[in-house]
Design an enzyme around this catalytic site. Structure first.
Site, PDB file in Angstrom:
ATOM      1  N   ASP A  81       0.854  -1.198   0.000  1.00 56.73           N
ATOM      2  CA  ASP A  81       0.000   0.000   0.000  1.00 56.73           C
ATOM      3  C   ASP A  81       0.891   1.249   0.000  1.00 56.73           C
ATOM      4  O   ASP A  81       1.807   1.365   0.828  1.00 56.73           O
ATOM      5  CB  ASP A  81      -0.869  -0.053   1.276  1.00 56.73           C
ATOM      6  CG  ASP A  81      -1.950   1.003   1.313  1.00 56.73           C
ATOM      7  OD1 ASP A  81      -2.401   1.434   0.242  1.00 56.73           O
ATOM      8  OD2 ASP A  81      -2.364   1.377   2.435  1.00 56.73           O
ATOM      9  N   HIS A 179      -7.741  10.154   3.572  1.00 58.12           N
ATOM     10  CA  HIS A 179      -7.348   9.159   4.568  1.00 58.12           C
ATOM     11  C   HIS A 179      -7.710   9.638   5.977  1.00 58.12           C
ATOM     12  O   HIS A 179      -7.853  10.833   6.211  1.00 58.12           O
ATOM     13  CB  HIS A 179      -5.832   8.914   4.500  1.00 58.12           C
ATOM     14  CG  HIS A 179      -5.410   8.216   3.239  1.00 58.12           C
ATOM     15  ND1 HIS A 179      -4.726   8.838   2.226  1.00 58.12           N
ATOM     16  CD2 HIS A 179      -5.603   6.941   2.832  1.00 58.12           C
ATOM     17  CE1 HIS A 179      -4.496   7.974   1.246  1.00 58.12           C
ATOM     18  NE2 HIS A 179      -5.024   6.811   1.588  1.00 58.12           N
ATOM     19  N   HIS A 210      -9.303   4.935  -2.474  1.00 55.24           N
ATOM     20  CA  HIS A 210      -8.618   5.000  -1.174  1.00 55.24           C
ATOM     21  C   HIS A 210      -9.482   5.792  -0.195  1.00 55.24           C
ATOM     22  O   HIS A 210     -10.503   6.374  -0.564  1.00 55.24           O
ATOM     23  CB  HIS A 210      -7.257   5.694  -1.347  1.00 55.24           C
ATOM     24  CG  HIS A 210      -6.211   4.803  -1.915  1.00 55.24           C
ATOM     25  ND1 HIS A 210      -5.080   4.437  -1.222  1.00 55.24           N
ATOM     26  CD2 HIS A 210      -6.125   4.186  -3.112  1.00 55.24           C
ATOM     27  CE1 HIS A 210      -4.357   3.627  -1.979  1.00 55.24           C
ATOM     28  NE2 HIS A 210      -4.964   3.462  -3.132  1.00 55.24           N
ATOM     29  N   GLY A 211      -9.048   5.832   1.046  1.00 54.18           N
ATOM     30  CA  GLY A 211      -9.706   6.680   2.052  1.00 54.18           C
ATOM     31  C   GLY A 211     -11.184   6.376   2.205  1.00 54.18           C
ATOM     32  O   GLY A 211     -12.003   7.277   2.296  1.00 54.18           O
ATOM     33  N   ASP A 255      -8.782   1.108   6.280  1.00 57.91           N
ATOM     34  CA  ASP A 255      -7.812   0.907   7.360  1.00 57.91           C
ATOM     35  C   ASP A 255      -8.296   1.570   8.651  1.00 57.91           C
ATOM     36  O   ASP A 255      -8.392   0.943   9.708  1.00 57.91           O
ATOM     37  CB  ASP A 255      -6.452   1.482   6.942  1.00 57.91           C
ATOM     38  CG  ASP A 255      -5.375   1.219   7.976  1.00 57.91           C
ATOM     39  OD1 ASP A 255      -5.575   0.347   8.849  1.00 57.91           O
ATOM     40  OD2 ASP A 255      -4.325   1.879   7.939  1.00 57.91           O
TER      41      ASP A 255
END
Ligand code: G3H
Ligand code: 13P
Ligand code: ZN
Length: 317
Positions: A81, A179, A210-211, A255
């Site tokens: 990543d 993020h 992403h995010g 995440d």
């Protein structure tokens, strides 16, 4: 079974998205595998540069190999990543990763292309696939800080040129996410219009979001009630995952939400048991809560229940 993201994307494109979850330790690894096996979902394990140095990169490889043996029915890719060029080469050489992300999105367009192309050439020579990034998300990443005001959405015309010139296998696009636990200040939201324009220019090409943590408000409230200080935390509405998947998003990165589960479990545990000091007690609760969280996420992503179709597609059915 470790597979490339390419195979997973072929199965998912236009229908659902594959969850890409970061791991740092054995409790996250166990919870992730349990949750994905229970929900019968293919998945992507993500390893960041920070995760590779948290204990030791060999520790992560060892845990994943062990989990592969413990859960023989699991189908997953192992992905670097937000790699820089050198870390990509390290992962390509290691022979363990099936996919790397080169993140040169903070460079100029031409420099991003040049760096990405070098990584693509090295990776493809070893049968490894490459995710690249164009545009800039808001929020803070390990190596670069981009203020929300400066966040640059991906330009659809540039996306087409970028993919043609680099030969990358998937593209992370900036469409309004950021993020971390504090997304969408003010009235910002996902830019589906930009996503639709990118898909129009790159039909059938896998896009990455992403995010994408949802930062559940219930989780935030429980953390704050147990001594945390996360006022104003906000995330992506998980009901937007499937509409995004229909527009070509095949990989959705999560995440922060897992970190929130960890924080809630441990804060509540020690608040309620101030005399406690056995790390395994909250650790067991975390593994079970994390597995539940992952299984629920996979339902939202549409990847839950897809493992048999993917296995058949891989010729393993
Ligand atoms: O996008 C970043 C991921 O959430 C990984 O975070 O670099 O702190 O491991 P990290
Ligand atoms: P979140 O911070 O929203 O979980 O995003 C994670 C991510 O994009 C990892 O690459
Ligand atoms: Zn990311």
């Amino acid at each position: 079974m470790i597979v490339t993201t390419k195979k997973l994307f072929e199965a998912a494109y236009g229908k659902y998205a594959i969850g890409a979850y970061n791991i740092n330790n054995s409790e996250q690894t166990m919870g992730l595998f349990r949750g994905c096996v229970e929900s019968k979902a293919p998945f992507i394990i993500q390893i960041s540069k920070g995760a590779r140095t948290y204990t030791d990169k060999r520790m992560l490889e060892g845990m994943i190999r062990a989990a592969d043996e413990i859960f023989p029915e699991a189908i997953f890719a192992v992905h670097l990543d937000h790699g820089d060029e050198q870390t990509c080469y390290d992962c390509i050489e290691s022979g363990f990763y099936s996919s790397v992300m080169i993140d040169a999105s903070h460079e100029s367009f031409e420099e991003n292309i040049a760096i990405t192309k070098r990584v693509v050439d090295a990776a493809h020579a070893k049968g490894i696939v490459v995710e690249a990034e164009l545009g800039q998300l808001g929020g803070v990443e390990e190596h670069v800080s981009v203020s929300e005001a400066d966040a640059k959405l991906t330009d659809p015309d540039q996306a087409k040129e970028f993919v043609a010139r680099t030969g990358c296998d998937s593209l992370a696009c900036a469409i309004g996410t950021s993020h971390g636990a504090f997304k969408f200040s003010g009235s910002q939201g996902l830019h589906f219009d930009v996503l639709a324009e990118i898909q129009k220019r790159l039909p059938g090409f896998p896009l990455v979001m992403h995010g994408s943590s949802s930062v559940p408000q219930e989780e935030v409230a429980r953390i704050n009630a147990a001594g945390g200080a996360l006022a104003g935390a906000k995330g992506v509405d998980a009901d937007q995952f499937l509409p995004a998947a229909k527009l070509g998003v095949t990989k959705i990165n999560i995440d922060t939400d897992g970190r929130l589960v960890w924080t809630r479990v441990h804060r509540e545990f020690f608040r309620d048991k101030p005399e406690g000091f056995d790390l395994r007690s909250p650790g067991k609760i975390f593994m079970s809560e994390y597995a539940k969280f992952i299984a629920d996420k996979n339902v939202k992503l549409g990847s839950a229940g897809q493992i048999d179709t993917v296995r058949a597609m891989l010729g393993q059915g």
